[in-house]
Design a protein around this motif. Structure first.
Motif, short mmCIF file in Angstrom:
data_model
loop_
_atom_site.label_atom_id
_atom_site.label_comp_id
_atom_site.label_asym_id
_atom_site.label_seq_id
_atom_site.Cartn_x
_atom_site.Cartn_y
_atom_site.Cartn_z
N GLY A 8 -19.40 -54.97 25.60
CA GLY A 8 -20.00 -54.29 24.46
C GLY A 8 -21.46 -54.64 24.21
N ARG A 42 -23.91 -55.47 26.25
CA ARG A 42 -24.79 -54.83 27.24
C ARG A 42 -26.04 -55.66 27.52
NH1 ARG A 42 -21.07 -52.18 29.18
NH2 ARG A 42 -22.31 -50.66 30.28
N CYS A 80 -18.18 -44.96 18.93
CA CYS A 80 -17.08 -45.84 18.54
C CYS A 80 -17.60 -47.17 18.04
CB CYS A 80 -16.13 -46.06 19.70
SG CYS A 80 -16.74 -47.23 20.92
N GLY A 81 -18.88 -47.45 18.27
CA GLY A 81 -19.47 -48.67 17.76
C GLY A 81 -19.29 -49.87 18.66
N LYS A 82 -18.72 -49.65 19.84
CA LYS A 82 -18.45 -50.81 20.70
C LYS A 82 -19.73 -51.35 21.32
CE LYS A 82 -15.54 -52.34 24.51
NZ LYS A 82 -14.40 -52.01 25.36
N CYS A 83 -20.52 -50.48 21.91
CA CYS A 83 -21.66 -51.03 22.65
C CYS A 83 -22.98 -50.83 21.92
CB CYS A 83 -21.70 -50.51 24.08
SG CYS A 83 -22.46 -48.92 24.29
N THR A 84 -23.86 -51.77 22.15
CA THR A 84 -25.13 -51.87 21.46
C THR A 84 -25.96 -50.59 21.54
OG1 THR A 84 -25.12 -54.18 22.04
CG2 THR A 84 -27.23 -53.27 21.38
N THR A 141 -19.71 -48.98 11.95
CA THR A 141 -18.66 -49.81 12.52
C THR A 141 -18.84 -51.24 12.03
OG1 THR A 141 -18.85 -48.46 14.48
CG2 THR A 141 -17.50 -50.43 14.67
N GLY A 144 -19.72 -45.28 14.51
CA GLY A 144 -21.18 -45.25 14.55
C GLY A 144 -21.78 -46.54 14.02
N PHE A 178 -14.92 -57.11 27.62
CA PHE A 178 -15.24 -56.19 26.52
C PHE A 178 -16.40 -55.27 26.91
CE2 PHE A 178 -17.09 -55.45 22.18
CZ PHE A 178 -16.01 -54.78 21.65
#
Lengths: 642, 218
Positions: free
Chosen positions: B47, B49, A477-481, B179, B176, B45
């Motif tokens: 995101g 990390r 989904c492209g949210k996390c690194t 994004t 992917g 969020f």
């Protein structure tokens, strides 16, 4: 038995029995054509028309019925013929021409056409029963029991075959009691993780209403088609299961999240829900119990990540399908911020059986920690592609070789990929692993949703890992690194290896990145994305090393590392089969009238290898390219050859 | 609200119940790298990390922006595992970020440079190749420029625009590695009506992906 629910159920059952009289009468002529997606793609609709026309033509008063799939997708199109004097007989690999022969021979003259008989549904002297097929000795059909027999378009038929009996029983009991029953049965979620169902229920019940129930039918694993088949074949098992679950958790609204890529399943469900509403099984007063439950279909727009529960809920809410961090769990804060229970199609469809037959019957098969049955969709290099349902504890070997019929075309088994992009590849020496949530986990694969892709000697394991990683990378989904960028770097490393640019450092980097992506990602899509890489590295490291150290693809699948070659000693001068098959005119004839491949032009489409007659078998694949004999110059067009 | 007492890197810290570890640490002057977190962003969020910490007795590092404080919790912001995840995560982010610091308007406010300075992970990674995305730069808006090649998808602008300002101009699109930050239907930013002088997306952007356009030369 005088409470309103039981009365209502008995009235429904009586009406259904009466309405379905012609379907149950053994002396009525009935043709059931398997028209699930698998059947349709093999031509079942044409077959159905042919049956109708032939019955008319021969003036036989019979009915033709569309049913779902029995799991024998490899044998489609299939039909089950019922007529007096013969047991209901399942025919396989039919076509419209055979339909007329069957009408004449089987239905009119009471003579089965044995060449196409798969088996009879009952014991009979004239037709061997399906139960005598070796696979039926190992299978245990519960979820599949009615698939391909019940009419998925008719709620009456479903009720006449036992649907909604489990619901009637459930509604007569306190919800707590059912939670305990399901706990005793040991039912675990079949969407992948195997989380005990009762615990999810108990958690959600602790939080205040309104609560929601969601069925996850966003089946996106490559090679998985169990949920689609179930919905297309026996939708009322799912709807009944959902009403039971909704009663237990006290939900008055439910959603079925189904992929838009399953148009037939969506149509079947829409019809089934409308019928259930008409009979008062959905709506403000479910089966006279005084409780309400509404069910709605949500269609997914094609994102794999929406199979992840929090992304799925975001999608229903109208947001971009991105997973969120947990805790809080969705049982506490789920859809629209309310307590939500989300289960897979198979898990919910198991409830009617469980409630009808009881926890003891349910847990009579299975292993200590995984009860009941497991359903798999066999795909890839298998003789019997389709659905299988086995008791937990069956070994992979039995499933693949006895039920699945082994590997076709005399090839050798190499690996089985279980659990889709999150699962792993297991080699031959792991096949004695029993099918069980924990045992599969230990071996490095996972039960997953039930997709099982078989790979043979022609499949390169590095390419397989690359394929699955390409899938997860594209679907992130492209949210996390880690998932967005980490999997891309992993994919680039794997692409380097399959294209012959790999170095030993590639492997080290791949392992390091795999571990980081596994540890660092937000949701399970990312956490499990490295699994195909890690398991192939564990079990097939030699293949990675062959690619890197010898520029050799042992399976001759990686295009950059192998070449087609025509063995001069085997090539026949008079034969031109390969020349004609080549789409790019890469094959020429040399002065000795032997065929030679121009490697500069070859696009490795495999056409020449298929075209070369088995008597000669002259086209071979050679890897590494260094082993290829020196390229013979192509004669000038004017001088020689043609 | 009740207060809880916990230990972060050996320091005793009190924080209101329910507060996330990241903010409790920050208030106590303990730095944890982070790019996508904001104290008002609820739910977090999670995101980027980068804000991993170890909690005593827990099997794996957890993101401190999502984990609430608890009484008696013993937290360490550094460990071999945490350092590896932070290094790896930051290097991954930098492998898709255009390092054009010389012309980048973020300058000293750059969140990436802060993380790099504090964690001693270099901006230019030696281990991972740079993945060029070559996305078009959008300068159609009178005040705001958008260079998605600098964007690390922390989503702060999307959040602030949607939930704080209520304008909902910005969003994510594609999947992917594709994004990216964009507007609805990928229209030019200038085609959208931003509230006058809002600029909150620019102010919150940690990387210079959204920036104030230089005033036109007279």
């Amino acid at each position: 038995m005088s409470d309103p629910v039981t009365q209502r159920y008995e009235a429904l059952r009586a009406a259904a029995d009466e309405a379905c009289e012609p379907l149950i009468d053994p002396d009525a002529i009935l043709v059931r054509v398997g028209t699930a997606t698998c059947g349709r793609s093999a031509g079942a609709l044409e077959l159905e028309t042919a049956f109708r026309e032939s019955l008319d033509k021969h003036d036989i008063a019979g009915r033709v019925l569309q049913v779902g799939c029995m799991g024998h997708c490899y044998a489609e199109p299939m039909a089950t013929l019922t007529s007096p004097g013969l047991p209901p007989t399942v025919y396989h690999h039919l076509n419209p021409f055979l339909a007329e022969s069957l009408v004449k021979s089987h239905l009119r003259d009471t003579t089965p056409i044995y060449d196409f008989v798969l088996g009879g549904l009952e014991e009979h002297d004239l037709v061997p029963a399906l139960d005598y097929l070796p696979r039926y000795g190992m299978e245990h059909r519960r979820l599949l029991a009615r698939c391909g027999i019940v009419d998925p378009w008719s709620i009456q038929h479903a009720i006449a075959m036992g649907s909604y009996e489990g619901l009637a029983r459930a509604l007569c009991r306190p919800a707590d009691d059912i939670v305990h029953e399901v706990e005793r049965a040991g039912l675990r979620g079949m969407g992948g993780a195997g989380f005990p169902m009762w615990r999810k229920w108990a958690m959600a019940r602790k939080f205040e209403a309104p609560r929601y129930l969601i069925c996850n039918a966003d089946e996106g694993d490559p090679g998985a088609f169990m949920d689609r088949t179930f919905i297309e074949s026996d939708p009322h098992a799912l709807i009944e299961g959902m009403i039971i679950a909704a009663y237990v958790i006290g939900a008055d609204q439910g959603f079925i999240y189904v992929r838009a890529e399953y148009p037939l399943a969506v149509r079947v469900l829409e019809n089934a829900i409308a019928q259930a509403r008409e009979l008062g099984l959905l709506g403000p007063n479910v089966m006279g119990s005084g409780r309400g439950f509404e069910l709605e279909i949500m269609q997914g727009a094609g994102a794999f990540v929406c199979g992840e529960s929090s992304a799925l809920m975001a999608s229903i809410e109208g947001h971009r399908g991105m997973p969120r961090v947990r805790p809080p769990r969705s049982a506490e804060v789920g859809l629209f911020g309310r307590p939500t229970v989300l289960n897979n199609v198979k898990t919910l469809s198991s409830l009617p059986y469980l409630l009808r037959e009881g926890a003891e019957a349910f847990s009579a098969v299975g292993t200590e920690r995984s009860k009941g049955t497991a359903v798999f969709a066999l795909a890839g290099k298998t003789a019997n592609a389709g659905l299988v349902e086995v008791p937990m504890g069956t070994t992979l070997r039995d499933l693949i070789f006895t039920i699945g019929g082994g590997i076709p075309n005399g090839k050798t088994f190499k690996a089985v990929q279980i659990g889709g992009p999150s699962g792993g590849c297991l080699p031959d020496d792991q096949l004695d692993v029993a099918i069980d949530f924990d045992a599969l986990d230990e071996a490095g694969a996972m039960m997953g949703s039930g997709g099982m892709v078989l790979l043979d000697e022609d499949n390169c394991m590095v390419e397989t890992a690359r394929f699955f990683l390409e899938f997860t990378q594209r679907e992130s989904c492209g949210k996390c690194t880690f998932c967005r960028i980490g999997t891309k770097h992993m994919l680039d490393l794997l692409t380097d290896i399959v294209e012959g640019r790999g170095t030993p450092e590639h492997l080290d980097k791949l392992v390091t990145l795999s571990e980081d992506v596994e540890a660092g990602s937000l949701c399970n899509l990312g956490k499990t994305a490295p699994n195909p890489v890690l398991t192939t590295l564990k079990y097939f490291r030699d293949e990675y090393e062959a690619h890197i150290n010898e520029s050799r693809c042992p399976s001759c699948e990686c295009n950059e590392l192998f070449a087609y070659y025509i063995v001069p000693e085997k090539c026949a001068r008079a034969c031109d089969a390969c020349v004609g098959s080549c789409p790019v005119e890469a094959i020429f004839t040399n002065r000795k009238r032997l065929k030679v491949i121009d490697q500069d032009l070859c696009v490795k489409c495999n056409a020449c290898l298929t075209a070369c007659p088995p008597d000669y078998d002259a086209v071979v694949k050679i890897s590494p390219l260094a082993d290829l004999p020196p390229q013979e110059p192509r004669p000038d067009a004017g001088k020689g050859g043609e | 609200m009740a207060e809880v007492t916990l230990t972060i890197d050996g320091q005793t810290v009190t924080a209101p119940e329910g507060e996330k570890l990241l903010w409790a640490a920050e208030k106590a002057g303990i730095y944890i790298p982070h790019l996508c977190a904001h104290p008002d962003r609820e739910p977090p969020f999670g995101g980027c990390r980068l804000c991993y910490v170890e909690v005593d007795g827990w099997s794996k590092p957890v993101t401190s922006c999502t984990e609430p404080v608890a009484e008696g919790m013993v937290v360490s912001t550094r460990s071999e595992r945490v350092d590896r995840l932070v290094r790896s995560g930051f290097e991954l982010l930098m492998s898709v970020h255009d390092l054009d610091c010389k012309v980048c308007p973020a300058k000293r406010d750059c969140g990436l440079r802060l993380v790099s300075r504090k964690t001693k992970v270099k901006l230019r990674s030696g281990t991972l190749p740079k993945l060029d995305r070559g996305l078009p730069i959008d300068e159609s808006h009178p005040d705001i420029g958008m260079n998605p090649n600098r964007c690390i998808l922390c989503g702060l602008c999307v959040w602030v625009c949607d939930e704080q300002v209520g304008a909902g101009v910005l969003s994510f699109a594609q999947r992917g590695l594709d994004t990216r930050l964009t507007t609805f239907d990928s229209e030019p930013l200038g085609a959208h009506d931003c509230p006058t002088d809002c600029m909150r997306c620019v102010d919150i952007c940690p990387t210079g992906a959204l920036y104030r356009k230089a005033p036109p030369t007279p």
